[in-house]
Design an enzyme around this catalytic site. Sequence first.
Site, mmCIF file in Angstrom:
data_model
loop_
_atom_site.group_PDB
_atom_site.id
_atom_site.type_symbol
_atom_site.label_atom_id
_atom_site.label_comp_id
_atom_site.label_asym_id
_atom_site.label_seq_id
_atom_site.Cartn_x
_atom_site.Cartn_y
_atom_site.Cartn_z
ATOM 1 N N ARG A 1 12.184 81.303 -1.734
ATOM 2 C CA ARG A 1 11.001 81.535 -0.754
ATOM 3 C C ARG A 1 11.428 80.565 0.648
ATOM 4 O O ARG A 1 10.642 80.347 1.452
ATOM 5 C CB ARG A 1 9.741 80.988 -1.422
ATOM 6 N N ARG B 1 -8.246 84.934 -8.093
ATOM 7 C CA ARG B 1 -7.274 83.730 -8.202
ATOM 8 C C ARG B 1 -7.433 82.683 -7.354
ATOM 9 O O ARG B 1 -7.868 82.808 -6.051
ATOM 10 C CB ARG B 1 -5.634 84.366 -7.543
ATOM 11 N N ARG C 1 -8.020 91.001 -4.313
ATOM 12 C CA ARG C 1 -7.478 91.030 -5.505
ATOM 13 C C ARG C 1 -8.173 90.094 -6.644
ATOM 14 O O ARG C 1 -8.539 89.184 -6.576
ATOM 15 C CB ARG C 1 -5.864 90.319 -5.340
ATOM 16 N N ARG D 1 -1.487 80.597 3.397
ATOM 17 C CA ARG D 1 -0.190 81.173 2.513
ATOM 18 C C ARG D 1 0.576 82.034 3.392
ATOM 19 O O ARG D 1 1.829 82.261 3.431
ATOM 20 C CB ARG D 1 -0.601 81.966 1.328
ATOM 21 N N LYS E 1 5.103 92.886 -4.339
ATOM 22 C CA LYS E 1 6.387 92.492 -4.726
ATOM 23 C C LYS E 1 6.388 92.348 -6.418
ATOM 24 O O LYS E 1 6.821 92.856 -7.252
ATOM 25 C CB LYS E 1 6.892 90.931 -4.770
HETATM 26 P P1 ADP Z 1 2.092 85.238 -3.777
HETATM 27 O O1 ADP Z 1 1.239 86.153 -4.540
HETATM 28 O O2 ADP Z 1 1.480 84.603 -2.789
HETATM 29 O O3 ADP Z 1 3.362 85.932 -3.702
HETATM 30 P P2 ADP Z 1 3.082 83.896 -6.116
HETATM 31 O O4 ADP Z 1 2.397 84.355 -7.344
HETATM 32 O O5 ADP Z 1 4.771 84.404 -6.141
HETATM 33 O O6 ADP Z 1 2.191 84.189 -4.795
HETATM 34 O O7 ADP Z 1 3.042 82.275 -6.088
HETATM 35 C C1 ADP Z 1 1.921 81.393 -6.051
HETATM 36 C C2 ADP Z 1 2.304 80.055 -5.559
HETATM 37 O O8 ADP Z 1 3.267 79.353 -6.496
HETATM 38 C C3 ADP Z 1 2.870 80.041 -4.199
HETATM 39 O O9 ADP Z 1 1.837 79.918 -3.207
HETATM 40 C C4 ADP Z 1 3.509 78.611 -4.249
HETATM 41 O O10 ADP Z 1 2.545 77.522 -4.126
HETATM 42 C C5 ADP Z 1 3.902 78.622 -5.566
HETATM 43 N N1 ADP Z 1 5.369 79.137 -5.687
HETATM 44 C C6 ADP Z 1 5.796 80.438 -6.382
HETATM 45 N N2 ADP Z 1 7.047 80.640 -6.286
HETATM 46 C C7 ADP Z 1 7.665 79.635 -5.377
HETATM 47 C C8 ADP Z 1 8.864 79.254 -4.869
HETATM 48 N N3 ADP Z 1 9.933 79.941 -5.058
HETATM 49 N N4 ADP Z 1 9.064 77.919 -4.043
HETATM 50 C C9 ADP Z 1 7.813 77.151 -4.036
HETATM 51 N N5 ADP Z 1 6.483 77.616 -4.428
HETATM 52 C C10 ADP Z 1 6.627 78.495 -5.068
#
Ligand code: ADP
Length: 229
Positions: A99, A164, A136, A175, A24
């Site tokens: 989310r 990360r 990653r 996750r 994404k």
């Molecule tokens: P991923 O690569 O898992 O899609 P992101 O970089 O989008 O991860 O987000 C990393 C972390 O930030 C998530 O695992 C969560 O803890 C938090 N997070 C990001 N966006 C949201 C959201 N919309 N609602 C709740 N937590 C969020």
Amino acid sequence: MVAPHGNCPGAINVVMLGPPGAGKGTQAERLSRARKLPKVSTGDILRESVQSGTKLGRAAKATMEAGNLVGDDMMIAIVQDRLNRSDARCGFVLDGFPRTVVQATALDRMVADRGPLVVLDIVVPEEVLEFRLATRRICAKCGSTATPEWTAACGKCGGGLVTRVDDGIEIVRERLKVYQRQTKPLVEYYSSRPNFSSIDGNRPPDVVTAAVGAALDAAIGAAGHGVAQ
Ligand code: ADP
């Protein structure tokens, strides 16, 4: 700068959906550049806050590191604030939000006077996601996700590449569970809308980019706007 809400004819409001590791972020970045729309990535906003030690960052750090979701109220306030800025008036690409169904309902309210949402769901099998996340790398300095061309250093700022904090295998599994439980229901929430598309994300990034561009063009009825990179 805060712009008043209001209609911007032809606004393009995109939501990128998909599990962690679906790509994404990469696709949102490319789409944002190609269509000149601001990319709003809640993961990036939170990571920046953690890195700079703001109140938000201190509140979100442990939750993120455990692979759980930060509270809906906090996330909704962050996104509301960001979408109120003038650069987002004529559209945006949302990455990582909504989310949960609560966040999606709030987003519908936020964009009620801005034209329809285009929802692009990137689909990738779970075993591929685990592999992608576990391998990653991100830049330790600016937080950008490494592309295959970056071997030893970040292609944007030259910083070193690291894993990360939340990409360890146990956290990755957590996750993915959290995704199934809390975010997957959004596919159901959006899938009956005319501007929803499912995209096969288990293909090379450029192929996915082309599919994303085509799905967006189909949704906005703007054939002929190819996605440049
Ligand atoms: P991923 O690569 O898992 O899609 P992101 O970089 O989008 O991860 O987000 C990393 C972390 O930030 C998530 O695992 C969560 O803890 C938090 N997070 C990001 N966006 C949201 C959201 N919309 N609602 C709740 N937590 C969020």
